[in-house]
Design a protein around this motif. Structure first.
Motif, PDB file in Angstrom:
ATOM      1  N   ARG A 236       7.414  89.974  40.656  1.00  0.00           N
ATOM      2  CA  ARG A 236       6.485  91.014  41.075  1.00  0.00           C
ATOM      3  C   ARG A 236       7.084  91.736  42.291  1.00  0.00           C
ATOM      4  O   ARG A 236       7.221  91.136  43.355  1.00  0.00           O
ATOM      5  CB  ARG A 236       5.121  90.416  41.438  1.00  0.00           C
ATOM      6  N   PRO A 237       7.468  93.017  42.141  1.00  0.00           N
ATOM      7  CA  PRO A 237       7.993  93.773  43.287  1.00  0.00           C
ATOM      8  C   PRO A 237       6.914  93.935  44.357  1.00  0.00           C
ATOM      9  O   PRO A 237       5.769  94.280  44.056  1.00  0.00           O
ATOM     10  CB  PRO A 237       8.367  95.124  42.680  1.00  0.00           C
ATOM     11  N   LEU A 238       7.284  93.674  45.619  1.00  0.00           N
ATOM     12  CA  LEU A 238       6.366  93.763  46.748  1.00  0.00           C
ATOM     13  C   LEU A 238       6.807  94.882  47.687  1.00  0.00           C
ATOM     14  O   LEU A 238       7.909  95.427  47.541  1.00  0.00           O
ATOM     15  CB  LEU A 238       6.326  92.427  47.497  1.00  0.00           C
ATOM     16  N   PRO A 239       5.988  95.215  48.678  1.00  0.00           N
ATOM     17  CA  PRO A 239       6.391  96.257  49.636  1.00  0.00           C
ATOM     18  C   PRO A 239       7.664  95.873  50.390  1.00  0.00           C
ATOM     19  O   PRO A 239       8.025  94.700  50.502  1.00  0.00           O
ATOM     20  CB  PRO A 239       5.181  96.315  50.591  1.00  0.00           C
ATOM     21  N   GLU A 240       8.350  96.877  50.895  1.00  0.00           N
ATOM     22  CA  GLU A 240       9.549  96.734  51.709  1.00  0.00           C
ATOM     23  C   GLU A 240      10.682  96.022  50.969  1.00  0.00           C
ATOM     24  O   GLU A 240      11.521  95.363  51.572  1.00  0.00           O
ATOM     25  CB  GLU A 240       9.221  95.992  53.013  1.00  0.00           C
ATOM     26  N   GLN A 242      10.755  93.459  49.001  1.00  0.00           N
ATOM     27  CA  GLN A 242      10.655  92.036  48.673  1.00  0.00           C
ATOM     28  C   GLN A 242      10.241  91.851  47.211  1.00  0.00           C
ATOM     29  O   GLN A 242       9.714  92.762  46.569  1.00  0.00           O
ATOM     30  CB  GLN A 242       9.642  91.348  49.581  1.00  0.00           C
ATOM     31  N   THR A 243      10.481  90.639  46.702  1.00  0.00           N
ATOM     32  CA  THR A 243      10.111  90.313  45.322  1.00  0.00           C
ATOM     33  C   THR A 243       9.456  88.945  45.283  1.00  0.00           C
ATOM     34  O   THR A 243      10.023  87.970  45.799  1.00  0.00           O
ATOM     35  CB  THR A 243      11.343  90.305  44.399  1.00  0.00           C
ATOM     36  N   HIS A 244       8.284  88.886  44.692  1.00  0.00           N
ATOM     37  CA  HIS A 244       7.671  87.580  44.452  1.00  0.00           C
ATOM     38  C   HIS A 244       8.312  86.976  43.205  1.00  0.00           C
ATOM     39  O   HIS A 244       8.361  87.619  42.147  1.00  0.00           O
ATOM     40  CB  HIS A 244       6.164  87.693  44.247  1.00  0.00           C
ATOM     41  N   VAL A 245       8.819  85.750  43.337  1.00  0.00           N
ATOM     42  CA  VAL A 245       9.546  85.071  42.265  1.00  0.00           C
ATOM     43  C   VAL A 245       8.805  83.789  41.902  1.00  0.00           C
ATOM     44  O   VAL A 245       8.599  82.917  42.761  1.00  0.00           O
ATOM     45  CB  VAL A 245      10.985  84.716  42.702  1.00  0.00           C
ATOM     46  N   ALA A 411      14.335  91.562  50.685  1.00  0.00           N
ATOM     47  CA  ALA A 411      14.888  92.790  50.098  1.00  0.00           C
ATOM     48  C   ALA A 411      16.388  92.645  49.893  1.00  0.00           C
ATOM     49  O   ALA A 411      17.104  92.143  50.756  1.00  0.00           O
ATOM     50  CB  ALA A 411      14.594  93.973  51.007  1.00  0.00           C
ATOM     51  N   GLY A 412      16.862  93.067  48.734  1.00  0.00           N
ATOM     52  CA  GLY A 412      18.285  93.053  48.431  1.00  0.00           C
ATOM     53  C   GLY A 412      18.852  91.706  48.037  1.00  0.00           C
ATOM     54  O   GLY A 412      20.061  91.584  47.794  1.00  0.00           O
ATOM     55  N   ALA A 413      18.021  90.678  47.946  1.00  0.00           N
ATOM     56  CA  ALA A 413      18.513  89.333  47.634  1.00  0.00           C
ATOM     57  C   ALA A 413      18.937  89.235  46.174  1.00  0.00           C
ATOM     58  O   ALA A 413      18.387  89.907  45.292  1.00  0.00           O
ATOM     59  CB  ALA A 413      17.444  88.299  47.925  1.00  0.00           C
ATOM     60  N   ASP A 414      19.953  88.407  45.923  1.00  0.00           N
ATOM     61  CA  ASP A 414      20.295  88.003  44.563  1.00  0.00           C
ATOM     62  C   ASP A 414      19.210  87.015  44.136  1.00  0.00           C
ATOM     63  O   ASP A 414      19.131  85.904  44.655  1.00  0.00           O
ATOM     64  CB  ASP A 414      21.673  87.336  44.562  1.00  0.00           C
TER      65      ASP A 414
END
Length: 440
Positions: A236-240, A242-245, A411-414
Motif C-alpha cells: 500500500r503506497p503511503l505519503p512521502e 513510504q510503502t506499507h508491506v 521512501a526509495g527502499a528496495d
C-alpha cells in the motif's frame, strides 16, 4: 466454479478426493489443554470421522475410532484404567495402539482378544496442539516452521468453532483487501479487544494500522511460490514515498502464517469437523519473551465458551450487531474483535458457499492461486503422485519458514531487501529461530 468443482474443493469425507488429500497430512485434532484435568479423554470429530482421544496412565496418547468393535458402544465414555481405555458395555480394554488386551466376559483361556483390533491413528504433540494422522502409510514430516521450532514457553495455542465449511474459513486469511473494510474502525484510540494490533503504530511510521487500512484500501497484491505453498505480498503506497508491506504465507493444504505484531506471528489451520463446520487452530509464536499463556487464554475465553470453544457471538444473536455502533465506531457494528468480523463474513456465505454465484476481482489473487493449487494437488493424488508437503524426514530438513512481515518501508527502499531485513531482525531476537528459507 461449476457445482462439481465446488464439491471437489469442499467435501472431505473418506470417499471424496479432497478427503483423501487432507488425510495425507497431520491434522490438529485438539489443544493440549483439552486433555488436562482428572480424566484425559474426549470425543473428537475430524474430517467427518468420530474418534476418541485419550492419554493412558503412562502418559501415552491414543486416538481410536469411537465405536467399540464388540457391539459399537461409545468408547468416548470409557474408563481409563489398566493401561488403556475400557468400554463401559462389556469391559473390553484397548491400548493406545488399538490392541484389544482384555475381553473380561469371555471364558478363561479365550483368544478372542488376539483377533480383535480397534483402528488407531498416529498422534503427536506440536506447538501446544495434538495432531493426528488419519491416512494410510507413513505420515509426512513436519516442515521447519517457526511455530514447530519454538520452545513451548514461546507458543500459545487456541481454537474456535465456525459454523461453516473449512474452505471459506481458510480463504478469508489469504484475502488482504478485506481488512480495509471488514476490520475498519472510525476511531484510532487504543482498545483492549483482540484486534488491537490494528491500533499500534509502526516503528517506521506515525500512522496506525487502522489509518493505513482505512485510507489506503487498494493494495497491490502479488503471489510467489514457496516451499510451503505461496507467499502473498500486499503493498500500500503511503505519503512521502513510504510503502506499507505485508507478507503472509499460505501453508498447504489448509493453513496460513500471518504477522500479529513485530514480535509475534500466527500460524492458523482450518480443520473440517464435517462438511458444514470446522475449527480454526492457531499457534501464536513469540520471538522475544515467553508468552503469558494464562492471560492469553483468559482474554479469549471472554469470547469463546468451553468445552466446545464455540463463540459467544453467532448467528443466534446477530453477532452482537449494533446499528448505532455501525454509524460511528466500527464498519460492521459488531464490536472490535476482528475474529467476530471474520466469523460473520464466512458464516454469512452459508454453511457451504455456493461458488457458482461469485464474481472474483483482482484483489482475489490469493483465492484464485489457492484454488488452482488445490485442484492441481488433487490431480496429482489422482495420478498416484505425492502432493505438496507430503515430506520425508530428509526432505523436511530443507523446508524452512518463508518469513512473514508487516511494516512500513522508507521512501526509495528496495522492498524485497526491506522485508527480508525486517524478518531477519525478528529471527535474530530468537535463538531458536533458523534463517528464513529464501528458496522460491
Amino acid at each position: 466454479m461449476t457445482p462439481e468443482q465446488n464439491d471437489l474443493v469442499t467435501l472431505s469425507g473418506r470417499d471424496r478426493p479432497l478427503g483423501a488429500l487432507l488425510r495425507r497430512y497431520w491434522q490438529p485434532i485438539a489443544l493440549l489443554e483439552e486433555l488436562e484435568g482428572p480424566r484425559p479423554a474426549k470425543a473428537v470429530k475430524v474430517l467427518g470421522q468420530d474418534m476418541v482421544l485419550f492419554r493412558d496412565q503412562e502418559g501415552r496418547l491414543g486416538l481410536l475410532d469411537r465405536d467399540c468393535p464388540h457391539r459399537g458402544a461409545d468408547l468416548a465414555f470409557g474408563r481409563l484404567e489398566d493401561g488403556g481405555l475400557r468400554c463401559l458395555f462389556h469391559g473390553w480394554l484397548f491400548d493406545v495402539d488399538g490392541n484389544c488386551i482384555q475381553t473380561p466376559g469371555e471364558p478363561a483361556g479365550s483368544k478372542l482378544c488376539t483377533r480383535v483390533r480397534q483402528r488407531a491413528y498416529p498422534v503427536i504433540e506440536q506447538a501446544g496442539m495434538i495432531f493426528g494422522f488419519l491416512g494410510e502409510g507413513e505420515p509426512p514430516a513436519f516442515p521447519g516452521l517457526d511455530c514447530f521450532a519454538a520452545p513451548g514457553s514461546h507458543v500459545f495455542a487456541f481454537k474456535g468453532y465456525l459454523d461453516c465449511n473449512w474452505l471459506q474459513a481458510l480463504e478469508v486469511g489469504i484475502d488482504p483487501a478485506h481488512a480495509s473494510f471488514l476490520h475498519r474502525f472510525f476511531e484510532d484510540e487504543e482498545a483492549d479487544a483482540y484486534g488491537k494490533q490494528f491500533r499500534a503504530r509502526s516503528a517506521d511510521s506515525d500512522m496506525t494500522m487502522i489509518q493505513v487500512l482505512r485510507e489506503f484500501e487498494n493494495p497491490d497484491i502479488t503471489i510467489s511460490p514457496t516451499d510451503i505453498g505461496f507467499r502473498l505480498t500486499a503493498l500500500r503506497p503511503l505519503p512521502e514515498g513510504q510503502t506499507h508491506v505485508r507478507i503472509t504465507n499460505l501453508f498447504f493444504p489448509q493453513a496460513f502464517v500471518i504477522p500479529l505484531s513485530e514480535t509475534m506471528t500466527i500460524t492458523q489451520w482450518h480443520v473440517p469437523i464435517d462438511d458444514t463446520s470446522c475449527y480454526w487452530y492457531a499457534a501464536f509464536t513469540s520471538f522475544t519473551d515467553a508468552v503469558d499463556k494464562e492471560e492469553m487464554r483468559r482474554q479469549r475465553l471472554t469470547l469463546y465458551e468451553l468445552p466446545d470453544y464455540k463463540p459467544r457471538l453467532s448467528r443466534a444473536n446477530d453477532y452482537g450487531y449494533d446499528v448505532v455502533e455501525q454509524k460511528s465506531r466500527t464498519y460492521t457494528g459488531m464490536g472490535e474483535d476482528i475474529n467476530v468480523h471474520d466469523q460473520w463474513a464466512v458464516e454469512s456465505m452459508g454453511r457451504i458457499q455456493d461458488r457458482t454465484r461469485e464474481h472474483l476481482g483482482t484483489t482475489d489473487k490469493g483465492i484464485v492461486a489457492y484454488r488452482t493449487m488445490l485442484l492441481r494437488q488433487l490431480r496429482k493424488m489422482e495420478n498416484g503422485e505425492r502432493p505438496l508437503l507430503d515430506l520425508t524426514a530428509e526432505e523436511a530438513l530443507a523446508v524452512a519458514d518463508p518469513g512473514t512481515v508487516d511494516g512500513v518501508a522508507p521512501a526509495g527502499a528496495d522492498l524485497e531487501a526491506y522485508w527480508r531485513a525486517v524478518d531477519a531482525r525478528r529471527r535474530g531476537a530468537a535463538p531458536w529461530a533458523a534463517p528464513a528459507n529464501a528458496a522460491e
